[in-house]
Scaffold this motif. Structure first.
Motif, short mmCIF file in Angstrom:
data_model
loop_
_atom_site.label_atom_id
_atom_site.label_comp_id
_atom_site.label_asym_id
_atom_site.label_seq_id
_atom_site.Cartn_x
_atom_site.Cartn_y
_atom_site.Cartn_z
N ALA A 82 18.25 49.33 40.40
CA ALA A 82 18.64 47.94 40.15
C ALA A 82 19.19 47.78 38.73
O ALA A 82 20.17 47.06 38.51
CB ALA A 82 17.45 47.02 40.36
N ASP A 83 18.58 48.46 37.77
CA ASP A 83 19.05 48.37 36.39
C ASP A 83 20.45 48.98 36.24
O ASP A 83 21.31 48.42 35.55
CB ASP A 83 18.08 49.09 35.45
CG ASP A 83 16.83 48.27 35.19
OD1 ASP A 83 16.84 47.06 35.50
OD2 ASP A 83 15.84 48.83 34.68
N ILE A 84 20.67 50.12 36.86
CA ILE A 84 21.99 50.76 36.78
C ILE A 84 23.04 49.86 37.43
O ILE A 84 24.16 49.71 36.93
CB ILE A 84 21.96 52.15 37.44
CG1 ILE A 84 21.06 53.10 36.65
CG2 ILE A 84 23.37 52.73 37.55
CD1 ILE A 84 20.80 54.43 37.32
N ARG A 85 22.66 49.25 38.54
CA ARG A 85 23.56 48.32 39.21
C ARG A 85 23.88 47.11 38.32
O ARG A 85 25.02 46.64 38.28
CB ARG A 85 22.93 47.87 40.53
CG ARG A 85 23.89 47.13 41.45
CD ARG A 85 23.36 47.12 42.88
NE ARG A 85 22.00 46.64 42.98
CZ ARG A 85 20.96 47.39 43.33
NH1 ARG A 85 21.12 48.67 43.59
NH2 ARG A 85 19.74 46.87 43.42
N GLU A 86 22.87 46.66 37.58
CA GLU A 86 23.10 45.53 36.67
C GLU A 86 23.99 45.93 35.49
O GLU A 86 24.84 45.16 35.06
CB GLU A 86 21.76 44.99 36.16
CG GLU A 86 21.91 43.69 35.38
CD GLU A 86 20.58 42.99 35.12
OE1 GLU A 86 20.58 42.01 34.36
OE2 GLU A 86 19.55 43.45 35.67
N LEU A 87 23.82 47.15 34.99
CA LEU A 87 24.70 47.65 33.93
C LEU A 87 26.15 47.65 34.41
O LEU A 87 27.07 47.23 33.68
CB LEU A 87 24.29 49.06 33.52
CG LEU A 87 22.96 49.24 32.79
CD1 LEU A 87 22.68 50.72 32.55
CD2 LEU A 87 22.96 48.48 31.47
N LYS A 88 26.35 48.11 35.64
CA LYS A 88 27.70 48.14 36.21
C LYS A 88 28.27 46.72 36.31
O LYS A 88 29.45 46.48 36.00
CB LYS A 88 27.69 48.81 37.58
CG LYS A 88 29.08 49.00 38.18
CD LYS A 88 29.01 49.43 39.64
CE LYS A 88 28.61 48.27 40.53
NZ LYS A 88 28.74 48.56 41.96
N ILE A 94 31.22 40.57 38.24
CA ILE A 94 30.71 40.41 39.61
C ILE A 94 31.72 39.60 40.42
O ILE A 94 32.14 38.51 39.99
CB ILE A 94 29.34 39.71 39.62
CG1 ILE A 94 28.34 40.50 38.79
CG2 ILE A 94 28.83 39.55 41.04
CD1 ILE A 94 26.99 39.82 38.64
N ASP A 95 32.09 40.11 41.56
CA ASP A 95 33.07 39.45 42.44
C ASP A 95 34.34 39.17 41.63
O ASP A 95 34.95 40.08 41.12
CB ASP A 95 32.48 38.18 43.04
CG ASP A 95 31.28 38.48 43.94
OD1 ASP A 95 31.29 39.57 44.55
OD2 ASP A 95 30.36 37.66 44.02
N GLU A 96 34.68 37.89 41.48
CA GLU A 96 35.91 37.54 40.78
C GLU A 96 35.69 37.18 39.32
O GLU A 96 36.63 36.88 38.59
CB GLU A 96 36.60 36.37 41.49
CG GLU A 96 37.05 36.70 42.92
CD GLU A 96 37.75 35.53 43.58
OE1 GLU A 96 37.88 34.48 42.93
OE2 GLU A 96 38.17 35.68 44.74
N SER A 97 34.46 37.20 38.87
CA SER A 97 34.17 36.86 37.47
C SER A 97 34.46 38.05 36.56
O SER A 97 34.09 39.18 36.86
CB SER A 97 32.72 36.43 37.32
OG SER A 97 31.84 37.49 37.65
#
Length: 388
Positions: A82-88, A94-97
């Motif tokens: 989850a942390d690695i995913r959050e770093l990405k 995220i999405d269009e942001s």
């Protein structure tokens, strides 16, 4: 106050008290802790620094090798994912942001403050496939993240160049080969890294990796090799000047004369990119002054695959255009004049290409005007064209 009203208030107070007592009896103590005072209170959002620090702590745990005995191992691994995913998400948005530059800068600075990159690379084989992909993208992105107009990833890698040894050797492990390969290409963006990888002991490995039986891994190694040999022109020119003899001997025998079609195709295209780069003019003159090199290219012209023939032609024309051709090359071209001209006459692109036609016409003109030297011998005949 009327007696009836006063009595009603006292009864209500008793009911409220009993209700409170009943709640305390029925609800477990853990749910009545201080953290449950306001169950609707929002959790404080984590900063990029928080995410990096927690990631690092989890990587230290995973790298320690104590994971097998820890009953909370799976829980920690999920948290790390989850942390690695959050770093990405911070780095890519995220999405269009769009990503926030300030957050990216904070994350980058904290990431390279300590050895987080090394830890993440070490632990990559222990992550699941999706987490490995996310981790690879994080490290790739961080190579391009400026902090106060400076790529601090370059400074970190300059002090930790041995990490490249691990990434290069990753091609020997199919589990991480593509992930390590992608990270290695991004790291080669830094000239200090390219100079380190452009050492004989490293470059020689790529001649073997490009011929690995796993098609995906071999293709990835070829992509990394191309990046290494074309990105930093002055560094590549210096490497070729110092390592010309063994490099092109192996390039010819292991790549251009490989039995694998894709290896030959990638190699002849890369050879053209290298020799036609002005920074490598010195090495190009040496290469096109060798009859053995010309023999290799003439054989590639005879390929049944049109793409290889075309790329081989763009290198072969350099031998012909050389205004200081050695006598043995002149004699070989003269001995093969008729066959070469017949081949080139029927040699065309699938689509009309004016530049190709102009190059071909010039090559044919040069060959027609050649005069053999006094040491001319028909033994120089090498070219046996196939139909095109």
């Amino acid at each position: 106050m009327p007696t009836a009203v006063k009595q009603e208030k006292e009864d209500n107070a008793i009911k409220r008290s009993n209700s409170s007592l009943n709640f305390k009896k029925l609800v477990p103590k853990v749910l009545r802790s201080s953290s449950m005072k306001n169950p609707f209170k929002s959790k404080k959002p984590r900063t990029p620094l928080d995410v990096v620090r927690e990631t690092r702590a989890l990587l230290v745990y995973l790298d320690s090798g104590e994971d097998a005995a820890n009953p909370k191992h799976d829980e920690k691994l999920e948290l790390l994912d989850a942390d690695i995913r959050e770093l990405k998400s911070i780095l890519y948005g995220i999405d269009e942001s769009e990503p926030v530059p300030e957050a990216c800068a904070q994350l980058t600075q904290e990431f390279f403050k300590e050895d987080t990159m090394r830890l993440l690379i070490n632990c990559l084989p222990k992550l699941n496939f999706e987490a490995r992909k996310d981790a690879s993208r994080v490290i790739a992105n961080l190579q391009r993240q400026p902090v106060q107009s400076r790529l601090i990833a370059s400074d970190y890698l300059e002090a930790n160049l041995d990490i490249m040894d691990q990434l290069i050797a990753g091609y020997e492990d199919p589990v991480v080969a593509l992930h390590y390969g992608g990270m290695l290409r991004e790291c080669i963006r830094h000239q200090v890294v390219a100079r380190y990888v452009l050492k004989p002991e490293h470059v020689k490995k790529f001649f073997d990796y490009i011929q690995l039986p796993n098609f995906d891994v071999a293709s990835d190694a070829a992509a990394t090799f191309k990046e290494l040999m074309t990105r930093h022109k002055s560094t590549v020119a210096e490497f070729l000047a110092e390592n010309y003899t063994w490099f092109f001997a192996e390039f010819n025998s292991k790549l251009l004369e490989s039995t694998n079609y894709m290896t030959r195709r990638h190699a002849v295209k890369l050879l053209g990119d290298i020799l036609l780069d002005r920074s490598n003019a010195g090495s190009m003159i040496r290469y096109v002054s060798s009859k053995d090199n010309m023999r290799v290219l003439m054989n590639l012209l005879r390929e049944s695959h049109k793409s290889i023939q075309i790329d081989a032609f763009h290198v072969f024309k350099l031998f012909v255009a050389n205004q200081n051709k050695p006598a043995d090359i002149v004699n070989i071209l003269c001995a093969n004049r008729t066959k070469l001209l017949r081949f080139l006459t029927g040699f065309n692109m699938d689509k009309e290409d004016e530049m190709f036609e102009a190059d071909k016409a010039q090559v044919m003109k040069e060959i027609m005007e050649l005069e053999p030297t006094t040491s001319f011998s028909c033994s120089g005949e090498l070219f046996k064209p196939i139909s095109v």
